[in-house]
Write a protein that holds these residues in place. Structure first.
Motif, PDB file in Angstrom:
ATOM      1  N   TYR A   1       0.886  -1.188   0.036  1.00 15.68           N
ATOM      2  CA  TYR A   1       0.118   0.034  -0.195  1.00 15.68           C
ATOM      3  C   TYR A   1       1.072   1.186  -0.247  1.00 15.68           C
ATOM      4  N   TYR A   2       2.088   1.150   0.723  1.00 14.21           N
ATOM      5  CA  TYR A   2       2.896   2.414   0.869  1.00 14.21           C
ATOM      6  C   TYR A   2       4.209   2.096   0.703  1.00 14.21           C
ATOM      7  N   LYS A   3       4.516   1.769  -0.487  1.00 11.30           N
ATOM      8  CA  LYS A   3       5.875   1.558  -0.727  1.00 11.30           C
ATOM      9  C   LYS A   3       6.846   2.381  -0.631  1.00 11.30           C
ATOM     10  N   TYR A   4       6.501   3.590  -0.974  1.00  8.04           N
ATOM     11  CA  TYR A   4       7.513   4.787  -0.683  1.00  8.04           C
ATOM     12  C   TYR A   4       7.714   5.035   0.755  1.00  8.04           C
ATOM     13  N   GLU A   5       6.937   5.255   1.515  1.00  8.97           N
ATOM     14  CA  GLU A   5       6.885   5.662   3.003  1.00  8.97           C
ATOM     15  C   GLU A   5       7.655   4.146   3.582  1.00  8.97           C
ATOM     16  N   TYR A   6       7.240   3.064   3.160  1.00  8.20           N
ATOM     17  CA  TYR A   6       7.807   1.771   3.800  1.00  8.20           C
ATOM     18  C   TYR A   6       9.481   1.704   3.445  1.00  8.20           C
ATOM     19  N   GLN A   7       9.862   1.931   2.337  1.00  9.14           N
ATOM     20  CA  GLN A   7      11.411   2.046   2.042  1.00  9.14           C
ATOM     21  C   GLN A   7      11.903   3.322   2.641  1.00  9.14           C
ATOM     22  N   ARG A   8      11.268   4.201   2.986  1.00  9.92           N
ATOM     23  CA  ARG A   8      11.972   5.454   3.786  1.00  9.92           C
ATOM     24  C   ARG A   8      12.131   5.402   5.235  1.00  9.92           C
ATOM     25  N   MET A   9      11.386   4.299   5.886  1.00  7.44           N
ATOM     26  CA  MET A   9      11.427   4.296   7.281  1.00  7.44           C
ATOM     27  C   MET A   9      12.605   3.443   7.712  1.00  7.44           C
ATOM     28  N   PRO A  10      13.017   3.667   8.780  1.00  7.27           N
ATOM     29  CA  PRO A  10      14.057   2.913   9.583  1.00  7.27           C
ATOM     30  C   PRO A  10      13.728   1.521   9.781  1.00  7.27           C
ATOM     31  N   LYS A  11      14.827   0.666   9.623  1.00  7.60           N
ATOM     32  CA  LYS A  11      14.541  -0.813   9.742  1.00  7.60           C
ATOM     33  C   LYS A  11      13.846  -1.088  11.189  1.00  7.60           C
ATOM     34  N   PHE A  12      12.958  -1.872  11.015  1.00  7.20           N
ATOM     35  CA  PHE A  12      12.157  -2.121  12.063  1.00  7.20           C
ATOM     36  C   PHE A  12      12.804  -3.337  13.065  1.00  7.20           C
ATOM     37  N   VAL A  13      13.353  -3.105  14.241  1.00  5.20           N
ATOM     38  CA  VAL A  13      13.967  -4.107  15.073  1.00  5.20           C
ATOM     39  C   VAL A  13      13.200  -4.372  16.474  1.00  5.20           C
ATOM     40  N   GLN A  14      12.658  -5.273  16.488  1.00  9.42           N
ATOM     41  CA  GLN A  14      11.485  -5.740  17.414  1.00  9.42           C
ATOM     42  C   GLN A  14      11.818  -5.403  18.653  1.00  9.42           C
ATOM     43  N   LYS A  15      13.029  -5.642  19.299  1.00  6.60           N
ATOM     44  CA  LYS A  15      13.493  -5.339  20.593  1.00  6.60           C
ATOM     45  C   LYS A  15      13.800  -4.063  20.712  1.00  6.60           C
ATOM     46  N   GLU A  16      14.124  -3.182  19.784  1.00  4.79           N
ATOM     47  CA  GLU A  16      14.307  -1.979  19.863  1.00  4.79           C
ATOM     48  C   GLU A  16      12.857  -1.185  19.769  1.00  4.79           C
ATOM     49  N   HIS A  17      12.346  -1.684  18.884  1.00  6.13           N
ATOM     50  CA  HIS A  17      11.170  -0.813  18.426  1.00  6.13           C
ATOM     51  C   HIS A  17       9.454  -1.350  18.733  1.00  6.13           C
ATOM     52  N   LEU A  18       9.555  -2.342  19.603  1.00  6.75           N
ATOM     53  CA  LEU A  18       7.961  -2.783  19.842  1.00  6.75           C
ATOM     54  C   LEU A  18       7.596  -1.679  20.775  1.00  6.75           C
ATOM     55  N   ILE A  19       8.293  -1.042  21.474  1.00  8.34           N
ATOM     56  CA  ILE A  19       7.610  -0.197  22.310  1.00  8.34           C
ATOM     57  C   ILE A  19       7.096   1.093  21.764  1.00  8.34           C
ATOM     58  N   SER A  20       7.184   1.196  20.393  1.00  6.26           N
ATOM     59  CA  SER A  20       6.222   2.048  19.444  1.00  6.26           C
ATOM     60  C   SER A  20       4.936   1.600  19.302  1.00  6.26           C
ATOM     61  N   PHE A  21       4.747   0.251  19.306  1.00  8.31           N
ATOM     62  CA  PHE A  21       3.342  -0.079  19.286  1.00  8.31           C
ATOM     63  C   PHE A  21       2.448   0.091  20.533  1.00  8.31           C
ATOM     64  N   ILE A  22       3.173  -0.035  21.787  1.00  5.97           N
ATOM     65  CA  ILE A  22       2.597   0.422  22.905  1.00  5.97           C
ATOM     66  C   ILE A  22       2.350   2.159  22.859  1.00  5.97           C
ATOM     67  N   GLU A  23       3.176   2.815  22.528  1.00  2.48           N
ATOM     68  CA  GLU A  23       3.038   4.190  22.232  1.00  2.48           C
ATOM     69  C   GLU A  23       1.838   4.531  21.116  1.00  2.48           C
ATOM     70  N   PHE A  24       1.685   4.059  20.303  1.00  2.00           N
ATOM     71  CA  PHE A  24       0.871   4.212  19.519  1.00  2.00           C
ATOM     72  C   PHE A  24      -0.614   3.776  19.892  1.00  2.00           C
ATOM     73  N   PHE A  25      -0.641   2.823  20.439  1.00  3.05           N
ATOM     74  CA  PHE A  25      -1.779   1.943  20.886  1.00  3.05           C
ATOM     75  C   PHE A  25      -2.417   3.241  22.053  1.00  3.05           C
ATOM     76  N   SER A  26      -1.637   3.851  22.859  1.00  2.00           N
ATOM     77  CA  SER A  26      -2.286   4.651  23.787  1.00  2.00           C
ATOM     78  C   SER A  26      -2.951   5.844  23.044  1.00  2.00           C
ATOM     79  N   LEU A  27      -2.145   6.281  21.899  1.00  6.15           N
ATOM     80  CA  LEU A  27      -2.747   7.526  21.261  1.00  6.15           C
ATOM     81  C   LEU A  27      -3.635   7.336  20.432  1.00  6.15           C
ATOM     82  N   LEU A  28      -3.876   5.970  19.870  1.00  8.37           N
ATOM     83  CA  LEU A  28      -5.063   5.497  19.294  1.00  8.37           C
ATOM     84  C   LEU A  28      -6.298   5.587  20.163  1.00  8.37           C
ATOM     85  N   ILE A  29      -6.086   5.261  21.522  1.00 11.07           N
ATOM     86  CA  ILE A  29      -7.046   5.134  22.315  1.00 11.07           C
ATOM     87  C   ILE A  29      -7.583   6.716  22.557  1.00 11.07           C
TER      88      ILE A  29
END
Length: 434
Positions: free
Chosen positions: A191-219
């Motif tokens: 869906y978002y090839k351009y945005e996907y290629q531009r984003m930093p590599k997702f490393v679960q150990k380092e970036h899982l916290i972003s899902f918790i952050e986003f979930f709270s903002l979604l709420i």
């Protein structure tokens, strides 16, 4: 029709009574019994008011002895703050689910989230009904600019396309379920090839916290005042090894925002047996308050060591709340309500004696027993008197003493003749590994 209604009402009262006897804090029970922890609730209300106003708020820990009402208090908080317009996740920890692993903890929290305008846990219905609201999208876009990684936002944008074959998969990925993440990233890329290629590599150990952050903002963008996390049975940490305990302290420090590490609308309230503090944090078996900051520096860095040290400092002092024994007048009010329920739920063959509550309080000596045990003993007293006309613990001319309050009625023994106990009723030597 009247008979049917009475039968339903009677069954409801019996269920209410049995929930009180078993120590299960159902919403119906919590709404019926008087609130005995108003001072603590006022403190939490103050914190939540600040959170709703956009301020950074530190979480708290509720300390209490076994059977003193920690779970009941958390469930009371859950009901109270749901009515105020917050989203709430309640979770009881166990040997397989602890705060040491956010990969497992977050999906459990997100799948248990409750809101006052939804009948089932989770956010799927709200996202489907409100997900395309221009106001919501604008709010979410504004809030999510500072999160640790853009992947959760891209997964949500893909979810909003409402492709039936992908919707549930993307929703589950957004809720932190690792098994859906790889496929979700492929869908995002399509869906978002351009945005996907531009984003930093997702490393679960380092970036899982972003899902918790986003979930709270979604709420927050869905119109709720914030995300409240209620965690029970924190003493499970005492069973973990050194690394597991260290990761638990580090993760809890972030979730409780004790070091002001994030600006997310999250408020975390945890409950634990006091033994965790006396035996593990400060005790002779383990000295985690002293040793864990050193280990954090070795395994992570000086910043992590400082965060862990601050964790112990705050939850043992300013951010700690203690469930003290209930005052006599409050206890009498509680028992009077239980007596009222019992009289309505159970047919009494004998006339109710005067001063039943007052006399029972004297006889069972509530100052030496946890509230859970007092409630159970009181209901047993009412059961015996309503059927046999005997006050337990007293000699009756027709029958010998049938019940001695010095020893609580045991559960049925197991095969080797010992009394089975729940996890929170184990002794300290069984509770914490040497």
């Amino acid at each position: 029709m009247q008979d049917s209604y009475d039968t339903h009402e009677h069954s409801s009262l019996v269920m209410l009574l049995e929930a009180a006897r078993a120590g299960i804090p159902t919403r119906h029970l919590i709404g019926t019994l008087p609130d005995l922890r108003q001072k603590l609730m006022d403190t939490i209300d103050s914190d939540l008011g600040n959170l709703a106003n956009g301020q950074q708020v530190k979480g708290r820990v509720v300390w209490g002895n076994y059977g003193q009402g920690k779970t009941h208090f958390l469930k009371t908080v859950e009901k109270h703050i749901l009515e105020q317009g917050f989203a709430v996740s309640y979770l009881s920890l166990n040997r397989d689910l602890g705060p040491n692993n956010l990969f497992n903890l977050f999906p459990a929290l997100s799948s248990h989230v409750l809101t006052r305008d939804a009948n089932i846990p989770g956010l799927l219905n709200q996202l489907v009904s409100k997900g395309l609201s221009p106001k919501m999208l604008e709010t979410l876009s504004e809030l999510s600019t500072g999160i640790s990684h853009p992947l959760p936002n891209l997964i949500y944008q893909s979810f909003l396309k409402f492709e039936t074959r992908d919707m549930i998969l993307l929703y589950n990925a957004l809720m932190g379920k690792k098994e859906n993440l790889t496929n979700a990233k492929q869908i995002v890329k399509s869906y978002y090839k351009y945005e996907y290629q531009r984003m930093p590599k997702f490393v679960q150990k380092e970036h899982l916290i972003s899902f918790i952050e986003f979930f709270s903002l979604l709420i927050k963008s869905l119109g709720y005042k914030g995300w409240i996390i209620l965690i029970d049975e924190l003493e499970i940490i005492g069973r973990m090894g050194k690394v597991g305990r260290l990761n638990s302290y580090k993760n809890l420090s972030w979730l409780m925002n004790l070091n002001a590490e994030h600006k997310c609308p999250i408020y975390t309230l945890v409950a634990s047996a006091e033994a965790l503090n006396t035996e593990v944090f400060q005790g002779t078996r383990k000295q985690d308050a002293r040793e864990m900051p050193k280990l954090a520096k070795e395994r992570f860095d000086a910043r992590a060591a400082e965060a862990v040290a601050k964790f112990f400092e705050l939850i043992s002092s300013s951010q700690g709340m203690v469930l003290t024994p209930i005052k006599t007048d409050d206890l009498k009010a509680l028992l009077a309500k239980l007596l009222e329920i019992h009289c309505a739920a159970i047919p009494w063959k004998f006339e109710l004696p005067e001063n039943m509550v007052k006399d029972t309080c004297k006889r069972i000596d509530p100052s030496t027993k946890p509230i859970r045990q007092i409630i159970r003993m009181f209901i047993e007293t009412l059961d015996i008197y309503s059927t046999l006309g005997i006050i337990p613990g007293k000699f009756n001319e027709n029958l010998q003493e049938v019940y001695d309050f010095e020893v609580e009625l045991p559960n049925p023994p197991d095969d080797n003749g010992t009394e089975p106990r729940g996890f929170t009723e184990t002794t300290l030597s069984e509770m914490f590994d040497t």
